[in-house]
Scaffold this motif. Structure first.
Motif, PDB file in Angstrom:
ATOM      1  N   GLU A 172       0.804  -1.223   0.000  1.00  0.00           N
ATOM      2  CA  GLU A 172       0.000   0.000   0.000  1.00  0.00           C
ATOM      3  C   GLU A 172       0.838   1.275   0.000  1.00  0.00           C
ATOM      4  O   GLU A 172       0.292   2.371  -0.105  1.00  0.00           O
ATOM      5  CB  GLU A 172      -0.917   0.013   1.231  1.00  0.00           C
ATOM      6  CG  GLU A 172      -1.897  -1.139   1.303  1.00  0.00           C
ATOM      7  CD  GLU A 172      -2.721  -1.089   2.581  1.00  0.00           C
ATOM      8  OE1 GLU A 172      -3.291  -0.024   2.881  1.00  0.00           O
ATOM      9  OE2 GLU A 172      -2.769  -2.106   3.301  1.00  0.00           O
ATOM     10  N   THR A 173       2.146   1.141   0.137  1.00  0.00           N
ATOM     11  CA  THR A 173       3.014   2.320   0.247  1.00  0.00           C
ATOM     12  C   THR A 173       3.627   2.661  -1.110  1.00  0.00           C
ATOM     13  O   THR A 173       4.255   1.813  -1.748  1.00  0.00           O
ATOM     14  CB  THR A 173       4.126   2.073   1.270  1.00  0.00           C
ATOM     15  OG1 THR A 173       3.543   1.734   2.532  1.00  0.00           O
ATOM     16  CG2 THR A 173       4.985   3.310   1.434  1.00  0.00           C
ATOM     17  N   VAL A 174       3.465   3.918  -1.524  1.00  0.00           N
ATOM     18  CA  VAL A 174       4.007   4.375  -2.811  1.00  0.00           C
ATOM     19  C   VAL A 174       5.523   4.269  -2.814  1.00  0.00           C
ATOM     20  O   VAL A 174       6.193   4.719  -1.884  1.00  0.00           O
ATOM     21  CB  VAL A 174       3.586   5.840  -3.081  1.00  0.00           C
ATOM     22  CG1 VAL A 174       4.308   6.383  -4.312  1.00  0.00           C
ATOM     23  CG2 VAL A 174       2.074   5.946  -3.263  1.00  0.00           C
ATOM     24  N   PHE A 175       6.037   3.674  -3.875  1.00  0.00           N
ATOM     25  CA  PHE A 175       7.488   3.593  -4.077  1.00  0.00           C
ATOM     26  C   PHE A 175       7.908   4.549  -5.197  1.00  0.00           C
ATOM     27  O   PHE A 175       8.702   5.454  -4.990  1.00  0.00           O
ATOM     28  CB  PHE A 175       7.863   2.151  -4.417  1.00  0.00           C
ATOM     29  CG  PHE A 175       9.346   1.907  -4.459  1.00  0.00           C
ATOM     30  CD1 PHE A 175      10.211   2.511  -3.568  1.00  0.00           C
ATOM     31  CD2 PHE A 175       9.887   1.031  -5.394  1.00  0.00           C
ATOM     32  CE1 PHE A 175      11.574   2.269  -3.598  1.00  0.00           C
ATOM     33  CE2 PHE A 175      11.251   0.782  -5.440  1.00  0.00           C
ATOM     34  CZ  PHE A 175      12.097   1.393  -4.544  1.00  0.00           C
ATOM     35  N   MET A 176       7.335   4.343  -6.383  1.00  0.00           N
ATOM     36  CA  MET A 176       7.643   5.174  -7.535  1.00  0.00           C
ATOM     37  C   MET A 176       6.354   5.688  -8.180  1.00  0.00           C
ATOM     38  O   MET A 176       5.331   5.011  -8.145  1.00  0.00           O
ATOM     39  CB  MET A 176       8.407   4.371  -8.599  1.00  0.00           C
ATOM     40  CG  MET A 176       9.725   3.791  -8.154  1.00  0.00           C
ATOM     41  SD  MET A 176      11.014   5.032  -7.883  1.00  0.00           S
ATOM     42  CE  MET A 176      11.040   5.871  -9.461  1.00  0.00           C
TER      43      MET A 176
END
Length: 272
Positions: A172-176
């Protein structure tokens, strides 16, 4: 002796009918073709975003789960938004450091936005305002300092993430972000990215006004310039676990509370 008539010729009425039919078919098919092209560009951009993120994950496997900082040059050039003017300095921005794991600069661009017009972008005062240097384009200094593929700054700067396994919600965590814009002005037409992206900074009692950190929601958007147009479509996002998807601004910038503090659901890695 009878004269031979032109049996294959159209009458004026027949010709007008044919033209009308062609016009009707064109009116029906052209939007379909345009939509198909937009879908193809969106799919290509999503694929590029995923491959870029996977390259960064490969880098982390070689470096004890660490990922590069946004800027890896300390206090020297090139820098985020300031690539310098000396082509002898080695570009060390996030996009430059993971480039050996990609070996294809086309992956760094979103087809919907197009390749960056560096000759016009770099002299623009709103972007950099320095003379264009061909060698800096060739060695990747411009590409790294204004990358369309942008890293979540919370992971590499603000949050001081020491290793990826500390991300509590990797799915659920934005990387790119596959589409980023330096601003909503000249970058919209010149294809200049932002290299690093973020949501609005949380304040004491809520997440504040919905900021975007210059994530460009360019797919299926109502236009190409201005903040409203940039927020009206979808953006391609790759999460820390490596899966990619298109998301609307309301979903990307989701804000919630854990009972004590407010935080951005998809950006701050240290919240459950």
């Amino acid at each position: 002796m009878h004269r031979r008539g032109s049996a294959g010729a159209f009458t004026l009425i027949e010709l007008l009918v044919v033209i009308a039919i062609i016009a009707i078919l064109a009116a029906i098919l052209f939007p379909v073709f345009a939509s198909a092209r937009a879908s193809a560009r969106a799919s290509a951009c999503l694929s590029n975003s995923k491959q870029f993120a996977l390259a960064a994950l490969m880098y982390s496997q070689d470096y004890s789960e660490r990922i590069p900082h946004l800027d890896n040059s300390g206090t020297c050039c090139p820098y985020w938004g300031a690539p310098g003017t000396d082509p002898n300095r080695v570009p060390t921005m996030f996009a430059n450091v993971i480039e050996p794991y990609i070996k294809n600069k086309d992956i760094g661009y979103c087809p919907e936005i197009g390749r960056t017009n560096w000759k016009s972008a770099i002299p623009n005062a709103a972007i950099y305002g320095q003379p264009y240097v061909a060698a800096l384009e060739q060695n990747g200094a411009y590409y790294g300092s204004f990358a369309q593929q942008a890293i979540n700054i919370w992971l590499v700067e603000w949050g001081a993430l020491s290793k990826l396994s500390l991300v509590r919600r990797p799915a659920e965590t934005v990387f790119m972000v596959g589409d980023s814009a330096w601003d909503w002005g000249p970058s919209a037409s010149l294809g200049v990215g932002n290299t690093g992206v973020w949501p609005a900074s949380p304040v004491a009692d809520n997440c504040g006004a919905a900021g975007d950190g210059f994530v460009w929601f360019v797919h299926r958007a109502n236009g190409r310039t201005g903040a409203e147009a940039a927020h009206s479509g979808l953006a391609n996002i790759t999460m820390v676990d490596g899966h990619a998807k298109a998301m609307k601004i309301g979903e990307v910038m989701k804000c919630e509370s854990d009972g004590t503090n407010w935080y951005y659901t998809h950006w701050q890695y240290d919240h459950n």
